[in-house]
Scaffold this motif. Sequence first.
Motif, PDB file in Angstrom:
ATOM      1  N   MET A  95     -16.319  73.908  19.757  1.00  0.00           N
ATOM      2  CA  MET A  95     -16.508  74.574  20.961  1.00  0.00           C
ATOM      3  C   MET A  95     -16.212  73.696  22.219  1.00  0.00           C
ATOM      4  SD  MET A  95     -19.461  76.929  22.175  1.00  0.00           S
ATOM      5  CE  MET A  95     -19.832  77.750  23.764  1.00  0.00           C
ATOM      6  N   PHE A  96     -17.228  72.286  22.130  1.00  0.00           N
ATOM      7  CA  PHE A  96     -17.188  71.456  23.153  1.00  0.00           C
ATOM      8  C   PHE A  96     -16.355  70.340  23.129  1.00  0.00           C
ATOM      9  CE2 PHE A  96     -21.097  73.546  22.872  1.00  0.00           C
ATOM     10  CZ  PHE A  96     -21.618  73.842  24.038  1.00  0.00           C
ATOM     11  N   GLY A  97     -15.229  70.618  22.186  1.00  0.00           N
ATOM     12  CA  GLY A  97     -14.152  69.387  21.999  1.00  0.00           C
ATOM     13  C   GLY A  97     -14.383  68.012  21.699  1.00  0.00           C
ATOM     14  N   SER A  98     -13.492  67.417  22.214  1.00  0.00           N
ATOM     15  CA  SER A  98     -13.498  65.935  21.657  1.00  0.00           C
ATOM     16  C   SER A  98     -14.344  64.814  22.438  1.00  0.00           C
ATOM     17  CB  SER A  98     -11.980  65.107  21.942  1.00  0.00           C
ATOM     18  OG  SER A  98     -11.586  65.111  23.126  1.00  0.00           O
ATOM     19  N   ASP A  99     -14.954  65.201  23.639  1.00  0.00           N
ATOM     20  CA  ASP A  99     -15.992  64.378  24.233  1.00  0.00           C
ATOM     21  C   ASP A  99     -17.456  64.632  23.283  1.00  0.00           C
ATOM     22  OD1 ASP A  99     -14.388  62.986  25.818  1.00  0.00           O
ATOM     23  OD2 ASP A  99     -14.597  64.712  27.195  1.00  0.00           O
ATOM     24  N   CYS A 100     -17.388  65.662  22.721  1.00  0.00           N
ATOM     25  CA  CYS A 100     -18.674  65.991  21.766  1.00  0.00           C
ATOM     26  C   CYS A 100     -18.752  65.489  20.358  1.00  0.00           C
ATOM     27  CB  CYS A 100     -19.139  67.310  21.934  1.00  0.00           C
ATOM     28  SG  CYS A 100     -20.429  68.090  21.254  1.00  0.00           S
ATOM     29  N   GLU A 101     -19.701  64.648  20.011  1.00  0.00           N
ATOM     30  CA  GLU A 101     -19.874  64.108  18.476  1.00  0.00           C
ATOM     31  C   GLU A 101     -20.987  64.888  18.002  1.00  0.00           C
ATOM     32  OE1 GLU A 101     -20.132  59.894  16.919  1.00  0.00           O
ATOM     33  OE2 GLU A 101     -22.100  60.565  17.681  1.00  0.00           O
ATOM     34  N   VAL A 102     -20.853  65.372  16.796  1.00  0.00           N
ATOM     35  CA  VAL A 102     -22.091  66.061  16.143  1.00  0.00           C
ATOM     36  C   VAL A 102     -22.271  65.338  14.871  1.00  0.00           C
ATOM     37  CG1 VAL A 102     -22.903  68.338  15.441  1.00  0.00           C
ATOM     38  CG2 VAL A 102     -21.079  68.281  17.239  1.00  0.00           C
ATOM     39  N   ALA A 103     -23.561  64.880  14.524  1.00  0.00           N
ATOM     40  CA  ALA A 103     -23.705  64.160  13.450  1.00  0.00           C
ATOM     41  C   ALA A 103     -24.680  64.874  12.567  1.00  0.00           C
ATOM     42  CB  ALA A 103     -24.219  62.892  13.747  1.00  0.00           C
ATOM     43  N   VAL A 104     -24.624  64.960  11.122  1.00  0.00           N
ATOM     44  CA  VAL A 104     -25.631  65.498  10.261  1.00  0.00           C
ATOM     45  C   VAL A 104     -26.046  64.382   9.572  1.00  0.00           C
ATOM     46  CG1 VAL A 104     -25.926  67.101   8.548  1.00  0.00           C
ATOM     47  CG2 VAL A 104     -24.274  67.606  10.247  1.00  0.00           C
ATOM     48  N   HIS A 105     -27.366  64.234   9.552  1.00  0.00           N
ATOM     49  CA  HIS A 105     -28.093  63.208   8.928  1.00  0.00           C
ATOM     50  C   HIS A 105     -28.802  63.726   7.589  1.00  0.00           C
ATOM     51  CE1 HIS A 105     -27.133  59.930  11.242  1.00  0.00           C
ATOM     52  NE2 HIS A 105     -27.382  60.719  12.084  1.00  0.00           N
ATOM     53  N   ASP A 106     -28.827  63.318   6.416  1.00  0.00           N
ATOM     54  CA  ASP A 106     -29.793  63.594   5.242  1.00  0.00           C
ATOM     55  C   ASP A 106     -30.937  62.665   5.347  1.00  0.00           C
ATOM     56  OD1 ASP A 106     -30.884  64.113   3.119  1.00  0.00           O
ATOM     57  OD2 ASP A 106     -29.440  63.786   1.633  1.00  0.00           O
ATOM     58  N   LEU A 107     -31.933  63.256   5.799  1.00  0.00           N
ATOM     59  CA  LEU A 107     -33.330  62.282   5.935  1.00  0.00           C
ATOM     60  C   LEU A 107     -33.714  62.039   4.501  1.00  0.00           C
ATOM     61  CD1 LEU A 107     -34.791  64.292   8.998  1.00  0.00           C
ATOM     62  CD2 LEU A 107     -32.954  62.332   8.957  1.00  0.00           C
ATOM     63  N   SER A 108     -33.298  62.540   3.709  1.00  0.00           N
ATOM     64  CA  SER A 108     -33.788  61.769   2.505  1.00  0.00           C
ATOM     65  C   SER A 108     -33.325  60.365   1.856  1.00  0.00           C
ATOM     66  CB  SER A 108     -33.536  62.834   0.903  1.00  0.00           C
ATOM     67  OG  SER A 108     -32.160  63.000   0.975  1.00  0.00           O
ATOM     68  N   LYS A 109     -32.526  60.088   2.767  1.00  0.00           N
ATOM     69  CA  LYS A 109     -31.535  58.829   2.485  1.00  0.00           C
ATOM     70  C   LYS A 109     -31.460  58.093   3.827  1.00  0.00           C
ATOM     71  CE  LYS A 109     -28.230  61.075   0.591  1.00  0.00           C
ATOM     72  NZ  LYS A 109     -26.596  61.228  -0.224  1.00  0.00           N
ATOM     73  N   ASN A 147     -15.894  64.487  15.357  1.00  0.00           N
ATOM     74  CA  ASN A 147     -15.725  63.305  16.626  1.00  0.00           C
ATOM     75  C   ASN A 147     -16.360  62.011  16.590  1.00  0.00           C
ATOM     76  OD1 ASN A 147     -13.669  65.445  17.590  1.00  0.00           O
ATOM     77  ND2 ASN A 147     -15.485  66.456  18.547  1.00  0.00           N
ATOM     78  N   GLY A 148     -16.115  61.439  15.461  1.00  0.00           N
ATOM     79  CA  GLY A 148     -16.681  60.093  15.270  1.00  0.00           C
ATOM     80  C   GLY A 148     -15.932  59.043  15.853  1.00  0.00           C
ATOM     81  N   HIS A 149     -14.972  59.370  16.740  1.00  0.00           N
ATOM     82  CA  HIS A 149     -14.427  58.107  17.507  1.00  0.00           C
ATOM     83  C   HIS A 149     -15.319  58.067  18.714  1.00  0.00           C
ATOM     84  CE1 HIS A 149     -13.155  61.963  19.383  1.00  0.00           C
ATOM     85  NE2 HIS A 149     -13.468  61.290  20.553  1.00  0.00           N
ATOM     86  N   ILE A 150     -16.300  58.756  19.116  1.00  0.00           N
ATOM     87  CA  ILE A 150     -17.066  58.749  19.974  1.00  0.00           C
ATOM     88  C   ILE A 150     -18.149  57.424  20.052  1.00  0.00           C
ATOM     89  CG2 ILE A 150     -19.015  59.757  21.848  1.00  0.00           C
ATOM     90  CD1 ILE A 150     -17.324  62.232  21.284  1.00  0.00           C
ATOM     91  N   SER A 151     -18.660  57.463  18.828  1.00  0.00           N
ATOM     92  CA  SER A 151     -19.861  56.326  18.551  1.00  0.00           C
ATOM     93  C   SER A 151     -19.182  55.289  17.586  1.00  0.00           C
ATOM     94  CB  SER A 151     -21.121  56.757  18.052  1.00  0.00           C
ATOM     95  OG  SER A 151     -20.712  57.395  16.612  1.00  0.00           O
ATOM     96  N   LYS A 152     -17.984  55.653  17.047  1.00  0.00           N
ATOM     97  CA  LYS A 152     -17.196  54.872  16.107  1.00  0.00           C
ATOM     98  C   LYS A 152     -18.200  54.677  15.012  1.00  0.00           C
ATOM     99  CE  LYS A 152     -14.252  52.298  19.459  1.00  0.00           C
ATOM    100  NZ  LYS A 152     -14.676  53.373  20.622  1.00  0.00           N
ATOM    101  N   ARG A 153     -19.026  55.417  14.689  1.00  0.00           N
ATOM    102  CA  ARG A 153     -19.806  55.272  13.359  1.00  0.00           C
ATOM    103  C   ARG A 153     -18.888  55.971  11.982  1.00  0.00           C
ATOM    104  NH1 ARG A 153     -25.092  58.464  14.535  1.00  0.00           N
ATOM    105  NH2 ARG A 153     -23.857  59.715  15.749  1.00  0.00           N
ATOM    106  N   GLU A 154     -19.248  55.492  10.878  1.00  0.00           N
ATOM    107  CA  GLU A 154     -18.711  56.293   9.646  1.00  0.00           C
ATOM    108  C   GLU A 154     -19.815  56.874   8.883  1.00  0.00           C
ATOM    109  OE1 GLU A 154     -16.652  52.991   7.821  1.00  0.00           O
ATOM    110  OE2 GLU A 154     -15.155  52.647   9.519  1.00  0.00           O
TER     111      GLU A 154
END
Length: 215
Positions: A20-34, A44-51
């Motif tokens: 919906m919000f396009g390439s300037d919007c990064e959305v991350a899902v974190h598994d808090l058990s790890k 859109n991981g290019h924003i923060s360059k995380r993997e």
Amino acid sequence: MSDSHLIRTAMTVADGIGAMFGSDCEVAVHDLSKPTESLVHLVNGHISKRELGFPIRDLIRTVLPNIEGGDVLANYPTPLPDGRVLKSTTCLLRDESGAPAVALCINYDVSGLGALRHKLDGFLAMAEVGDRPAAEPRLGDAEVLDVLRVLVRNTVAGFGKPPRELGKEERLRAVDFLDRKGAFLIKGSVPLVAEVLGISEPSVYRYLDQAKSRR
């Protein structure tokens, strides 16, 4: 709801937000058990360059101390090493026992919007113009009166007859309209209107007084 189901649900939501919000919007899902390798889904991981497999970043340092009255911390700044600042929102999803299990993090890169805001501010800026006699107009006096003459003639033409054939009520309406539009704030307007209407200058002033008294 199992942790794996929560994660799948969060992934689906992340994909929808990113679309919906396009390439300037990064959305991350974190598994808090790890926590040391919590990042399990990234749009859109290019924003923060995380993997995938990156550890939680600001959840403990920034989010948890500031969450009040719910599981959402909205619109907080996240600085990046390259100087950009993200507008971030983190939502905590809890498992059946009530423990935080998944973090859904939305990071919007607003760095490009600063330049856009600057352009918009410049475009929307307007000079303040007061209702005062134009003693020193930007155009020369003759040019201003030429423009005003056209406006007066076009106003009179709206009555569908030659200016000198207008009745008293029609002349009064014409003068009233011109006055409300500020025509008489321009130096030299009264003799010009008198010339176009084929009446005397004192008559123009009388019409002006009548129009103002009506209003």
